[in-house]
Design a protein around this motif. Structure first.
Motif, PDB file in Angstrom:
ATOM      1  N   LEU A  73       0.839  -1.213   0.000  1.00  0.00           N
ATOM      2  CA  LEU A  73       0.000   0.000   0.000  1.00  0.00           C
ATOM      3  C   LEU A  73       0.871   1.259   0.000  1.00  0.00           C
ATOM      4  O   LEU A  73       0.573   2.231  -0.696  1.00  0.00           O
ATOM      5  N   GLU A  74       1.947   1.225   0.768  1.00  0.00           N
ATOM      6  CA  GLU A  74       2.837   2.395   0.788  1.00  0.00           C
ATOM      7  C   GLU A  74       3.476   2.602  -0.589  1.00  0.00           C
ATOM      8  O   GLU A  74       3.604   3.733  -1.063  1.00  0.00           O
ATOM      9  N   MET A  75       3.846   1.519  -1.245  1.00  0.00           N
ATOM     10  CA  MET A  75       4.459   1.634  -2.587  1.00  0.00           C
ATOM     11  C   MET A  75       3.444   2.164  -3.602  1.00  0.00           C
ATOM     12  O   MET A  75       3.787   2.915  -4.497  1.00  0.00           O
ATOM     13  N   LEU A  76       2.187   1.766  -3.424  1.00  0.00           N
ATOM     14  CA  LEU A  76       1.121   2.303  -4.284  1.00  0.00           C
ATOM     15  C   LEU A  76       0.988   3.819  -4.040  1.00  0.00           C
ATOM     16  O   LEU A  76       0.904   4.603  -4.969  1.00  0.00           O
ATOM     17  N   ARG A  77       1.007   4.196  -2.770  1.00  0.00           N
ATOM     18  CA  ARG A  77       0.837   5.609  -2.396  1.00  0.00           C
ATOM     19  C   ARG A  77       1.914   6.492  -3.049  1.00  0.00           C
ATOM     20  O   ARG A  77       1.675   7.652  -3.363  1.00  0.00           O
ATOM     21  N   LEU A  78       3.105   5.934  -3.233  1.00  0.00           N
ATOM     22  CA  LEU A  78       4.224   6.725  -3.771  1.00  0.00           C
ATOM     23  C   LEU A  78       4.235   6.792  -5.298  1.00  0.00           C
ATOM     24  O   LEU A  78       5.135   7.384  -5.884  1.00  0.00           O
ATOM     25  N   ALA A  79       3.253   6.182  -5.939  1.00  0.00           N
ATOM     26  CA  ALA A  79       3.272   6.111  -7.411  1.00  0.00           C
ATOM     27  C   ALA A  79       3.216   7.506  -8.040  1.00  0.00           C
ATOM     28  O   ALA A  79       2.622   8.430  -7.481  1.00  0.00           O
ATOM     29  N   PRO A  80       3.827   7.643  -9.226  1.00  0.00           N
ATOM     30  CA  PRO A  80       3.688   8.909  -9.958  1.00  0.00           C
ATOM     31  C   PRO A  80       2.331   8.962 -10.648  1.00  0.00           C
ATOM     32  O   PRO A  80       1.734   7.908 -10.919  1.00  0.00           O
ATOM     33  N   SER A  81       1.840  10.154 -10.906  1.00  0.00           N
ATOM     34  CA  SER A  81       0.559  10.279 -11.618  1.00  0.00           C
ATOM     35  C   SER A  81       0.566  11.577 -12.400  1.00  0.00           C
ATOM     36  O   SER A  81       1.340  12.491 -12.103  1.00  0.00           O
ATOM     37  N   ALA A  82      -0.319  11.649 -13.387  1.00  0.00           N
ATOM     38  CA  ALA A  82      -0.412  12.845 -14.223  1.00  0.00           C
ATOM     39  C   ALA A  82      -0.762  14.043 -13.340  1.00  0.00           C
ATOM     40  O   ALA A  82      -1.723  13.985 -12.562  1.00  0.00           O
ATOM     41  N   SER A  83       0.015  15.090 -13.446  1.00  0.00           N
ATOM     42  CA  SER A  83      -0.132  16.306 -12.622  1.00  0.00           C
ATOM     43  C   SER A  83      -0.139  15.972 -11.126  1.00  0.00           C
ATOM     44  O   SER A  83      -0.677  16.743 -10.328  1.00  0.00           O
ATOM     45  N   ASN A  84       0.394  14.854 -10.774  1.00  0.00           N
ATOM     46  CA  ASN A  84       0.472  14.380  -9.380  1.00  0.00           C
ATOM     47  C   ASN A  84      -0.888  14.394  -8.682  1.00  0.00           C
ATOM     48  O   ASN A  84      -0.995  14.676  -7.498  1.00  0.00           O
TER      49      ASN A  84
END
Ligand SMILES: Cc1cc2nc3c(=O)[nH]c(=O)nc-3n(C[C@H](O)[C@H](O)[C@H](O)COP(=O)(O)O)c2cc1C
Length: 285
Positions: free
Chosen positions: A192-203
């Motif tokens: 879950l923590e690794m998911l939370r740190l994922a990059p995303s468009a415009s964050n």
């Protein structure tokens, strides 16, 4: 997918790199990326194609036509991919392309996901895109100076790139009223923590995870104005790409802590206002 370092080390140390130096990428690294691309199977089974292109010594006019100018500096390599259009193509694309991004990071190379700031048609042509395939995003690729130039730092501050939503805003138990407590799912703390740190468009971090009766349900929180802007400018729905990235982070890190499970689409699922159901993750027991 083989990495030389644990994904729980790769994910927290990857950041978008927007300024590159002129060093060439070695043959070995290029072929590692190549084989990685040919091994990837996306969760919904979409047909994907990957390619690294090298664009050295291009004239200014042509470089400008690629549309990355101003955002990306000094990159002469790009990681390109296309996916065959289908219901879950964008999610699959996000999942698969993020594996390539993490592989590049494992090899010591920088990347920057680009979903808006590039000329889609120019890169589709470079990739030799097949009929019914689309190029939702690309990435710059190459060596970089780890001390990070001022320009990159400024962009990161503007995009609030180092910030991520806290656990309680994205992980829930049964419904959106109850945040998921780490003690409820201790062995999933790292995934879950690794998911939370994922990059995303415009964050924007559109992922919302609802844990219910042992299953993790993945929803996309719709940023309506943002999506309307994308539709207007004919940019694909990048928040679905973000969902695929989140799935990749979760699954890779679950595997790393010894959890075996799989994604599946559930027929019976709860509906939540403003959110779209994407997929569920179920552990194999
Ligand atoms: C699907 C997607 C599209 C993106 N598009 C762009 C883009 O067009 N231009 C850009 O400079 N950064 C783009 N980014 C990078 C994000 O801004 C960045 O990942 C986010 O701010 C988090 O920062 P980090 O990658 O350094 O952790 C994109 C990221 C994703 C996942």
């Amino acid at each position: 997918m083989e990495f030389t370092r644990p994904v729980s080390q790769l994910i927290p140390t990857r950041i978008s790199v927007r300024t590159y130096d002129s060093r060439k990428i070695s043959r070995e690294d290029l072929s590692a990326l190549d084989s990685c691309g040919s091994e990837i199977c996306a969760p919904f089974g979409s047909d994907l194609a990957f390619r690294v292109v090298h664009l050295p010594d291009l004239e200014e006019g042509y470089l400008a036509s690629l549309g990355t100018y101003g955002v990306i500096r000094g990159a002469s390599y790009y990681l390109l991919a296309s996916v065959k259009e289908s219901l879950n193509a964008l999610v699959d694309f996000g999942y698969a392309f993020e594996l390539m991004v993490l592989k590049a990071h494992d090899l010591g190379l920088g990347t920057c996901w680009l979903g808006g700031t590039f000329t889609r048609s120019a890169f589709a042509e470079l990739l030799g895109v097949r009929p019914n395939h689309i190029v939702p995003c690309i990435s710059s690729l190459g060596h970089y100076n780890p001390s990070m130039p001022m320009r990159d730092r400024a962009i990161r501050i503007l995009a609030r790139s180092s910030k991520r939503l806290p656990w309680e805003k994205i992980f829930f138990h049964s419904d959106l009223k109850h945040p998921l407590r780490e003690e409820t799912v201790p062995k999933y703390a790292v995934p879950l923590e690794m998911l939370r740190l994922a990059p995303s468009a415009s964050n924007r971090q559109p992922w919302r995870i609802i844990y219910d009766a042992g299953i993790f349900h993945f929803y996309r929180y719709r940023s309506s104005m943002y999506l309307a802007g994308m539709r207007l400018t004919k940019i694909p729905d990048l928040q679905l790409v973000d969902m695929g990235i989140a799935m990749a982070h979760f699954e890779l890190s679950a595997q790393e802590v010894g959890i075996t499970g799989a994604f599946e689409t559930m027929r019976e699922r709860k509906e939540f206002k403003g959110m779209d159901y994407v997929v569920s993750y179920k552990e194999e027991i």
